[in-house]
Design an enzyme around this catalytic site. Structure first.
Site, mmCIF file in Angstrom:
data_model
loop_
_atom_site.group_PDB
_atom_site.id
_atom_site.type_symbol
_atom_site.label_atom_id
_atom_site.label_comp_id
_atom_site.label_asym_id
_atom_site.label_seq_id
_atom_site.Cartn_x
_atom_site.Cartn_y
_atom_site.Cartn_z
ATOM 1 N N GLN A 134 0.916 -1.460 -0.019
ATOM 2 C CA GLN A 134 0.155 0.288 0.017
ATOM 3 C C GLN A 134 0.679 1.378 0.305
ATOM 4 O OE1 GLN A 134 -2.556 1.825 3.331
ATOM 5 N NE2 GLN A 134 -4.191 0.859 2.142
ATOM 6 N N SER B 292 0.371 6.614 2.435
ATOM 7 C CA SER B 292 1.245 7.705 3.492
ATOM 8 C C SER B 292 2.265 8.376 2.643
ATOM 9 C CB SER B 292 1.687 7.285 4.779
ATOM 10 O OG SER B 292 0.279 6.347 5.376
ATOM 11 N N GLU C 31 -10.846 -1.987 4.337
ATOM 12 C CA GLU C 31 -9.811 -1.628 5.694
ATOM 13 C C GLU C 31 -10.261 -1.553 6.937
ATOM 14 O OE1 GLU C 31 -5.135 0.028 6.018
ATOM 15 O OE2 GLU C 31 -6.407 1.263 5.151
#
Length: 378
Positions: free
Chosen positions: A121, A124, A239
């Site tokens: 992923q 961020s 999530e």
């Protein structure tokens, strides 16, 4: 919310439980926690077993209730966790199933379900903090490709991943939430540098990822251009809404083990400790019911996407998990400093749960604005 299972769901539970009882004793030993290539092979091997037995597609082609039964039974049986492929199975895969084109679903879902490819992923960023919409990684269009430059941090399993669910800014002049796109990034593309990060617990499942003019086909964009924020909300709904289901079951099992340990070492005589264990038991029972509610809501959705109730769950679960492992340290006493004892490393990792998948502050804002209808803070 209907908590009763149908005859078909009960049959699925019994069949799965029987299969797990036959298969799990024959599994090879788990590899060293620090050997990520071996862990990747182990985790994908387990996924392949599930696929070959007819359970590989339960994450997408089954009802949310059936998925809940699957996650509950595999956790109770002590089956391997999704491990290195948790992003693919629990985040990227469900998002592509809900938002992808038929060609995208045909390309990516099969390899995830068969245990052939791992995803990470790339959300961020170092300078964005909890404000995901402040991301700066840029992607400018060049014909049929995007040219991506920027960096990501806390990228789970980037060092062994084949693909990355990547958020990029495709329109720098648009309002913050409207100029973002969701891309599937091949991790072997030229211009990618991965730098592992070591956590407090000593593991290195996270990494920094640097992108220097990496070319990504436009066909790898999931959803419309500049509509990535909405697609991201779908990812985060999975999530926060269903990805932690197995962990709730695991925490309830830890509570039972803590009570057994406290009786064995004499700490059960402390009424304060017994009260804390009882409170945690009630908390995790309530979280399990909340999970069932979220799954029922997803089942009522046309696309099986969980709603904002996932933020309520994520907020409560993160703090309950920290209290659980603080109580575990109390039960262990001085042994809580021994990293080879059960629960000690889990206590260190529990510190991250109020940050991972959206900080507690972000979850409170979501609950306040989208559930309670309060005005946005300035």
């Amino acid at each position: 919310m209907d908590l009763e299972h149908t005859a078909e769901e009960k049959e699925f539970r019994a069949r799965l439980r029987s299969w797990l009882a036959r298969v799990l004793p024959a599994l090879p030993p788990k590899p060293s926690p620090d050997d990520w290539p071996a862990r990747r092979a182990y985790d994908l091997g387990w996924q392949r077993r599930l696929h070959d037995a007819g359970y590989g597609e339960v994450h997408w082609d089954a009802s949310p209730t059936t998925r809940l039964i699957f996650l509950e039974e595999t956790e109770i049986a002590g089956a391997p966790y999704v491990g290195a492929n948790f992003v693919g199975l629990l985040h990227a895969g469900p998002t592509i199933a809900a938002e992808g084109t038929p060609e995208q679903r045909a390309r990516w879902l099969g390899p995830i379900l068969r245990g052939e490819e791992v995803w990470c992923q790339g959300f961020s960023e170092p300078d964005a903090g909890s404000d995901l919409a402040a991301l700066r990684t840029r992607a400018h269009r060049d014909g049929d490709t995007y040219v991506v430059t920027g960096s990501k941090i806390w990228t789970s399993h980037a060092e062994v991943a084949d693909w990355c669910e990547l958020l990029v800014r495709t329109d720098p002049d648009a309002p913050r939430h409207r100029g973002i796109s969701w891309l599937a990034l091949p991790m072997d593309a030229p211009g990618i540098t991965v730098r592992p990060l070591r956590t407090l617990a000593g593991s290195a499942e996270f990494a920094e990822v640097f992108l220097d003019e990496v070319r990504v086909p436009v066909a790898h964009r999931v959803g419309a251009e500049h509509d990535g924020w909405r697609v991201t909300m779908v990812t985060l709904s999975f999530e926060r809404g269903t990805a932690f289901v197995g962990e709730v079951v695991a925490c309830r099992r830890v509570l039972t083990e803590l009570a057994r340990e406290a009786r064995a070492n004499g700490r059960w005589d402390d009424p304060g400790l017994r009260r804390r264990l009882g409170t945690l038991n009630a908390e995790f029972r309530a979280l399990w019911r909340l999970t069932q509610w979220n799954v029922s809501e997803a089942e009522a959705s046309s696309r099986g996407v969980p709603g904002v109730g996932g933020s309520v769950f994520k907020l409560r679960y993160s703090h309950a998990r920290q209290r659980l492992y603080d109580t575990a340290a109390e039960v262990l006493g001085p042994d809580a400093l021994d990293l080879d004892r059960p629960w000690t490393l889990d206590r260190l990792s529990a510190l991250s749960y109020t940050i991972a998948a959206g900080t507690s502050q972000i979850q409170r804002n979501i609950v306040a604005e989208r559930i309670l209808g309060l005005p946005k803070g300035r």
